[in-house]
Design a protein around this motif. Structure first.
Motif, PDB file in Angstrom:
ATOM      1  N   VAL A 145      66.062 -31.158  65.296  1.00  0.00           N
ATOM      2  CA  VAL A 145      65.275 -29.930  65.260  1.00  0.00           C
ATOM      3  C   VAL A 145      64.975 -29.530  66.698  1.00  0.00           C
ATOM      4  O   VAL A 145      64.821 -30.391  67.574  1.00  0.00           O
ATOM      5  CB  VAL A 145      63.945 -30.149  64.496  1.00  0.00           C
ATOM      6  N   VAL A 146      64.898 -28.226  66.952  1.00  0.00           N
ATOM      7  CA  VAL A 146      64.434 -27.728  68.250  1.00  0.00           C
ATOM      8  C   VAL A 146      63.164 -26.912  68.020  1.00  0.00           C
ATOM      9  O   VAL A 146      63.127 -26.044  67.138  1.00  0.00           O
ATOM     10  CB  VAL A 146      65.478 -26.834  68.935  1.00  0.00           C
ATOM     11  N   LEU A 147      62.136 -27.200  68.808  1.00  0.00           N
ATOM     12  CA  LEU A 147      60.908 -26.415  68.776  1.00  0.00           C
ATOM     13  C   LEU A 147      60.940 -25.426  69.934  1.00  0.00           C
ATOM     14  O   LEU A 147      60.944 -25.820  71.105  1.00  0.00           O
ATOM     15  CB  LEU A 147      59.679 -27.314  68.876  1.00  0.00           C
TER      16      LEU A 147
ATOM     17  N   GLY B 114      73.300 -25.247  67.169  1.00  0.00           N
ATOM     18  CA  GLY B 114      73.544 -25.522  65.756  1.00  0.00           C
ATOM     19  C   GLY B 114      72.416 -26.283  65.090  1.00  0.00           C
ATOM     20  O   GLY B 114      72.515 -26.639  63.908  1.00  0.00           O
ATOM     21  N   LEU B 115      71.331 -26.541  65.822  1.00  0.00           N
ATOM     22  CA  LEU B 115      70.194 -27.278  65.275  1.00  0.00           C
ATOM     23  C   LEU B 115      69.219 -26.332  64.578  1.00  0.00           C
ATOM     24  O   LEU B 115      69.207 -25.122  64.831  1.00  0.00           O
ATOM     25  CB  LEU B 115      69.466 -28.017  66.402  1.00  0.00           C
ATOM     26  N   ARG B 116      68.406 -26.900  63.716  1.00  0.00           N
ATOM     27  CA  ARG B 116      67.352 -26.127  63.069  1.00  0.00           C
ATOM     28  C   ARG B 116      66.306 -25.765  64.116  1.00  0.00           C
ATOM     29  O   ARG B 116      65.823 -26.629  64.846  1.00  0.00           O
ATOM     30  CB  ARG B 116      66.728 -26.931  61.940  1.00  0.00           C
ATOM     31  N   VAL B 117      65.957 -24.485  64.224  1.00  0.00           N
ATOM     32  CA  VAL B 117      65.030 -24.014  65.249  1.00  0.00           C
ATOM     33  C   VAL B 117      63.719 -23.576  64.603  1.00  0.00           C
ATOM     34  O   VAL B 117      63.711 -22.738  63.688  1.00  0.00           O
ATOM     35  CB  VAL B 117      65.631 -22.849  66.056  1.00  0.00           C
ATOM     36  N   ILE B 118      62.624 -24.151  65.094  1.00  0.00           N
ATOM     37  CA  ILE B 118      61.280 -23.762  64.686  1.00  0.00           C
ATOM     38  C   ILE B 118      60.663 -23.006  65.850  1.00  0.00           C
ATOM     39  O   ILE B 118      60.573 -23.545  66.963  1.00  0.00           O
ATOM     40  CB  ILE B 118      60.402 -24.987  64.342  1.00  0.00           C
ATOM     41  N   ALA B 119      60.249 -21.758  65.646  1.00  0.00           N
ATOM     42  CA  ALA B 119      59.665 -20.949  66.711  1.00  0.00           C
ATOM     43  C   ALA B 119      58.143 -20.980  66.634  1.00  0.00           C
ATOM     44  O   ALA B 119      57.570 -20.898  65.541  1.00  0.00           O
ATOM     45  CB  ALA B 119      60.159 -19.511  66.617  1.00  0.00           C
ATOM     46  N   VAL B 120      57.512 -21.083  67.803  1.00  0.00           N
ATOM     47  CA  VAL B 120      56.056 -21.059  67.894  1.00  0.00           C
ATOM     48  C   VAL B 120      55.586 -19.618  68.043  1.00  0.00           C
ATOM     49  O   VAL B 120      55.880 -18.957  69.044  1.00  0.00           O
ATOM     50  CB  VAL B 120      55.558 -21.899  69.087  1.00  0.00           C
TER      51      VAL B 120
ATOM     52  N   HIS C 213      65.093 -20.563  62.359  1.00  0.00           N
ATOM     53  CA  HIS C 213      65.133 -20.827  60.928  1.00  0.00           C
ATOM     54  C   HIS C 213      63.743 -20.650  60.320  1.00  0.00           C
ATOM     55  O   HIS C 213      63.600 -20.215  59.174  1.00  0.00           O
ATOM     56  CB  HIS C 213      65.635 -22.245  60.658  1.00  0.00           C
ATOM     57  N   THR C 214      62.724 -21.006  61.101  1.00  0.00           N
ATOM     58  CA  THR C 214      61.329 -20.893  60.667  1.00  0.00           C
ATOM     59  C   THR C 214      60.489 -20.446  61.852  1.00  0.00           C
ATOM     60  O   THR C 214      60.694 -20.925  62.976  1.00  0.00           O
ATOM     61  CB  THR C 214      60.791 -22.247  60.157  1.00  0.00           C
ATOM     62  N   THR C 215      59.558 -19.530  61.610  1.00  0.00           N
ATOM     63  CA  THR C 215      58.586 -19.142  62.618  1.00  0.00           C
ATOM     64  C   THR C 215      57.198 -19.487  62.104  1.00  0.00           C
ATOM     65  O   THR C 215      56.825 -19.090  60.994  1.00  0.00           O
ATOM     66  CB  THR C 215      58.669 -17.639  62.933  1.00  0.00           C
TER      67      THR C 215
END
Length: 231
Positions: A114-116, A143-149, A170-172
Protein backbone atom coordinates in the motif's frame (compact mmCIF):
# COMPACT_ATOMS: atom_id res chain seq x y z
CA UNK A 1 -23.49 5.52 2.82
CA UNK A 2 -23.66 9.30 3.10
CA UNK A 3 -25.28 11.69 0.69
CA UNK A 4 -23.09 14.22 -1.11
CA UNK A 5 -25.50 16.90 0.20
CA UNK A 6 -23.45 17.04 3.40
CA UNK A 7 -21.58 20.31 3.96
CA UNK A 8 -18.04 20.56 2.66
CA UNK A 9 -14.97 22.58 3.64
CA UNK A 10 -13.01 24.77 1.25
CA UNK A 11 -9.27 25.13 1.70
CA UNK A 12 -9.78 28.50 3.37
CA UNK A 13 -12.36 27.02 5.74
CA UNK A 14 -9.97 24.19 6.67
CA UNK A 15 -7.47 26.78 7.89
CA UNK A 16 -10.21 28.56 9.84
CA UNK A 17 -11.32 25.29 11.45
CA UNK A 18 -7.76 24.73 12.69
CA UNK A 19 -7.57 28.27 14.04
CA UNK A 20 -10.94 28.25 15.80
CA UNK A 21 -10.45 24.80 17.27
CA UNK A 22 -7.30 26.02 19.00
CA UNK A 23 -8.08 29.60 20.03
CA UNK A 24 -11.72 29.18 21.01
CA UNK A 25 -11.99 25.54 22.05
CA UNK A 26 -8.48 24.64 23.20
CA UNK A 27 -7.92 21.83 20.70
CA UNK A 28 -4.52 22.18 19.07
CA UNK A 29 -3.53 21.30 15.52
CA UNK A 30 -1.17 18.74 17.07
CA UNK A 31 -4.15 16.91 18.54
CA UNK A 32 -6.13 17.01 15.29
CA UNK A 33 -3.07 15.82 13.35
CA UNK A 34 -2.62 12.90 15.70
CA UNK A 35 -6.28 11.91 15.29
CA UNK A 36 -6.00 12.28 11.51
CA UNK A 37 -2.94 10.05 11.41
CA UNK A 38 -4.64 7.35 13.46
CA UNK A 39 -7.73 7.41 11.24
CA UNK A 40 -5.72 7.27 8.02
CA UNK A 41 -3.49 4.45 9.28
CA UNK A 42 -6.56 2.28 9.88
CA UNK A 43 -7.21 2.24 6.12
CA UNK A 44 -3.75 0.85 5.34
CA UNK A 45 -4.34 -2.88 5.35
CA UNK A 46 -0.87 -4.11 4.40
CA UNK A 47 2.78 -3.11 4.49
CA UNK A 48 2.62 0.60 3.75
CA UNK A 49 5.03 3.07 2.20
CA UNK A 50 4.24 6.54 3.57
CA UNK A 51 5.09 9.30 1.10
CA UNK A 52 5.03 12.87 2.44
CA UNK A 53 5.37 16.44 1.26
CA UNK A 54 6.26 19.43 3.42
CA UNK A 55 3.01 20.73 4.99
CA UNK A 56 0.41 19.66 7.51
CA UNK A 57 -0.77 16.92 5.16
CA UNK A 58 2.72 15.46 5.51
CA UNK A 59 2.30 15.68 9.28
CA UNK A 60 -0.85 13.58 9.04
CA UNK A 61 1.12 11.01 7.06
CA UNK A 62 3.97 10.97 9.56
CA UNK A 63 1.52 10.48 12.42
CA UNK A 64 0.00 7.59 10.48
CA UNK A 65 3.48 6.13 9.98
CA UNK A 66 4.04 5.97 13.73
CA UNK A 67 0.82 4.02 14.23
CA UNK A 68 1.64 1.71 11.33
CA UNK A 69 5.03 1.08 12.92
CA UNK A 70 3.33 0.02 16.16
CA UNK A 71 1.05 -2.31 14.25
CA UNK A 72 3.86 -3.92 12.22
CA UNK A 73 2.55 -2.50 8.92
CA UNK A 74 5.13 0.19 8.09
CA UNK A 75 7.30 -0.51 5.05
CA UNK A 76 9.03 2.88 4.67
CA UNK A 77 8.69 6.62 5.19
CA UNK A 78 9.85 9.23 2.71
CA UNK A 79 9.58 13.00 2.64
CA UNK A 80 10.28 15.44 -0.20
CA UNK A 81 12.26 17.67 2.19
CA UNK A 82 11.95 16.78 5.89
CA UNK A 83 13.99 19.83 6.89
CA UNK A 84 11.20 22.12 5.62
CA UNK A 85 8.57 20.69 7.94
CA UNK A 86 7.37 23.16 10.57
CA UNK A 87 5.23 23.18 13.71
CA UNK A 88 3.12 20.07 14.36
CA UNK A 89 4.44 18.31 11.25
CA UNK A 90 8.03 18.81 12.42
CA UNK A 91 7.11 17.38 15.81
CA UNK A 92 5.67 14.29 14.12
CA UNK A 93 8.94 13.96 12.17
CA UNK A 94 10.94 14.22 15.38
CA UNK A 95 8.78 11.61 17.11
CA UNK A 96 9.56 9.13 14.35
CA UNK A 97 13.25 9.89 14.72
CA UNK A 98 13.10 9.12 18.43
CA UNK A 99 11.74 5.69 17.51
CA UNK A 100 14.65 5.11 15.17
CA UNK A 101 12.49 5.26 12.05
CA UNK A 102 14.41 6.48 9.01
CA UNK A 103 12.84 9.10 6.74
CA UNK A 104 14.18 8.76 3.21
CA UNK A 105 14.53 11.61 0.73
CA UNK A 106 13.40 9.31 -2.09
CA UNK A 107 10.25 7.16 -2.23
CA UNK A 108 10.96 3.55 -1.30
CA UNK A 109 8.13 1.41 -2.62
CA UNK A 110 9.86 -1.97 -2.89
CA UNK A 111 8.15 -4.52 -0.67
CA UNK A 112 5.15 -2.31 0.02
CA UNK A 113 1.58 -3.42 -0.57
CA UNK A 114 0.00 0.00 0.00
CA UNK A 115 1.13 3.59 -0.56
CA UNK A 116 -0.10 6.40 1.69
CA UNK A 117 -0.20 9.64 -0.31
CA UNK A 118 0.53 12.59 2.02
CA UNK A 119 2.25 14.85 -0.51
CA UNK A 120 -0.31 17.65 -0.90
CA UNK A 121 -3.44 18.55 1.04
CA UNK A 122 -6.02 21.26 0.55
CA UNK A 123 -3.61 24.13 -0.13
CA UNK A 124 -2.59 23.21 -3.69
CA UNK A 125 -3.58 25.78 -6.34
CA UNK A 126 -1.22 25.00 -9.25
CA UNK A 127 0.29 22.02 -11.00
CA UNK A 128 2.90 20.06 -9.03
CA UNK A 129 6.44 20.56 -10.26
CA UNK A 130 9.91 19.10 -9.85
CA UNK A 131 10.35 16.48 -7.18
CA UNK A 132 6.68 16.64 -6.20
CA UNK A 133 5.56 15.84 -9.74
CA UNK A 134 8.13 13.04 -10.05
CA UNK A 135 6.94 11.43 -6.83
CA UNK A 136 3.29 11.59 -7.91
CA UNK A 137 4.20 9.91 -11.17
CA UNK A 138 6.11 7.22 -9.27
CA UNK A 139 3.05 6.49 -7.14
CA UNK A 140 0.85 6.20 -10.22
CA UNK A 141 3.33 3.84 -11.90
CA UNK A 142 3.76 1.64 -8.85
CA UNK A 143 0.64 -0.47 -9.35
CA UNK A 144 0.14 -0.42 -5.57
CA UNK A 145 -3.06 0.41 -3.74
CA UNK A 146 -2.98 4.15 -2.99
CA UNK A 147 -4.66 5.71 0.05
CA UNK A 148 -4.84 9.53 -0.16
CA UNK A 149 -4.86 11.77 2.90
CA UNK A 150 -7.72 14.32 2.65
CA UNK A 151 -7.49 14.71 -1.17
CA UNK A 152 -5.37 12.98 -3.83
CA UNK A 153 -2.18 14.98 -4.35
CA UNK A 154 -2.49 17.17 -7.43
CA UNK A 155 -6.25 17.69 -7.07
CA UNK A 156 -7.49 21.22 -6.38
CA UNK A 157 -9.54 20.67 -3.22
CA UNK A 158 -11.92 23.52 -4.05
CA UNK A 159 -12.57 23.27 -7.80
CA UNK A 160 -11.96 19.58 -8.47
CA UNK A 161 -9.40 20.35 -11.17
CA UNK A 162 -6.86 17.54 -11.44
CA UNK A 163 -3.56 19.14 -12.35
CA UNK A 164 -0.94 17.19 -14.30
CA UNK A 165 0.11 15.02 -12.60
CA UNK A 166 -2.45 13.98 -9.97
CA UNK A 167 -2.41 10.87 -7.82
CA UNK A 168 -5.02 8.31 -8.84
CA UNK A 169 -6.18 6.99 -5.48
CA UNK A 170 -8.07 3.82 -4.68
CA UNK A 171 -9.35 5.37 -1.44
CA UNK A 172 -9.40 8.93 -0.13
CA UNK A 173 -9.75 9.52 3.61
CA UNK A 174 -11.03 13.08 3.90
CA UNK A 175 -10.72 14.64 7.33
CA UNK A 176 -13.59 16.11 9.35
CA UNK A 177 -15.78 16.96 6.36
CA UNK A 178 -15.47 16.32 2.63
CA UNK A 179 -13.81 18.84 0.32
CA UNK A 180 -15.72 20.27 -2.68
CA UNK A 181 -13.12 19.11 -5.17
CA UNK A 182 -13.78 15.48 -4.29
CA UNK A 183 -17.34 15.85 -5.55
CA UNK A 184 -16.82 18.11 -8.56
CA UNK A 185 -14.87 18.24 -11.80
CA UNK A 186 -12.16 15.59 -11.99
CA UNK A 187 -12.45 14.70 -8.30
CA UNK A 188 -14.72 11.64 -8.52
CA UNK A 189 -12.47 10.17 -11.21
CA UNK A 190 -9.25 10.31 -9.17
CA UNK A 191 -10.40 9.98 -5.55
CA UNK A 192 -11.67 6.39 -5.58
CA UNK A 193 -13.81 5.47 -2.58
CA UNK A 194 -14.19 8.55 -0.39
CA UNK A 195 -14.51 8.17 3.37
CA UNK A 196 -15.17 11.02 5.79
CA UNK A 197 -13.22 10.45 9.01
CA UNK A 198 -13.90 12.03 12.39
CA UNK A 199 -10.78 13.71 13.77
CA UNK A 200 -12.38 15.28 16.81
CA UNK A 201 -13.34 18.73 15.54
CA UNK A 202 -16.19 19.91 17.78
CA UNK A 203 -19.35 20.62 15.83
CA UNK A 204 -19.38 23.94 17.69
CA UNK A 205 -16.40 24.96 15.55
CA UNK A 206 -18.42 24.42 12.39
CA UNK A 207 -21.44 26.20 13.91
CA UNK A 208 -19.26 29.22 14.69
CA UNK A 209 -18.45 29.36 10.97
CA UNK A 210 -22.10 29.08 9.93
CA UNK A 211 -21.71 25.48 8.77
CA UNK A 212 -24.53 23.18 9.85
CA UNK A 213 -23.36 19.59 10.37
CA UNK A 214 -25.86 16.82 11.24
CA UNK A 215 -25.37 15.93 14.89
CA UNK A 216 -25.72 12.24 14.07
CA UNK A 217 -22.92 12.26 11.45
CA UNK A 218 -20.56 10.09 13.50
CA UNK A 219 -23.12 8.70 15.93
CA UNK A 220 -22.73 5.09 14.79
CA UNK A 221 -19.27 5.06 13.21
CA UNK A 222 -16.25 7.34 13.37
CA UNK A 223 -15.74 7.05 9.60
CA UNK A 224 -18.47 7.01 6.99
CA UNK A 225 -18.42 6.41 3.26
CA UNK A 226 -19.48 9.20 0.93
CA UNK A 227 -22.14 8.18 -1.52
CA UNK A 228 -20.53 9.68 -4.60
CA UNK A 229 -17.57 7.32 -4.93
CA UNK A 230 -16.46 6.82 -8.50
CA UNK A 231 -15.64 3.14 -7.93
Amino acid sequence: MLSSALPTLTSRQVAEVDRLAEVRFGISVDWLMEAAGWQVARFCGGLTAVVCGIGNNAGDGLAAARHLHRWGRLSSVSCVDAARLRGPAARERDALGMLGIDISDEPRLDGAQVVLDALFGTGLSRAPEGKFAAWIEALNRSGLRVIAVDVPSGLDADSGLAYAPTVRAHTTVTLGLAKPGLLNGDGPGVAGDVWVADIGVPFEVYAAMGIEVPQHLFAEHDRVRLGTSAT
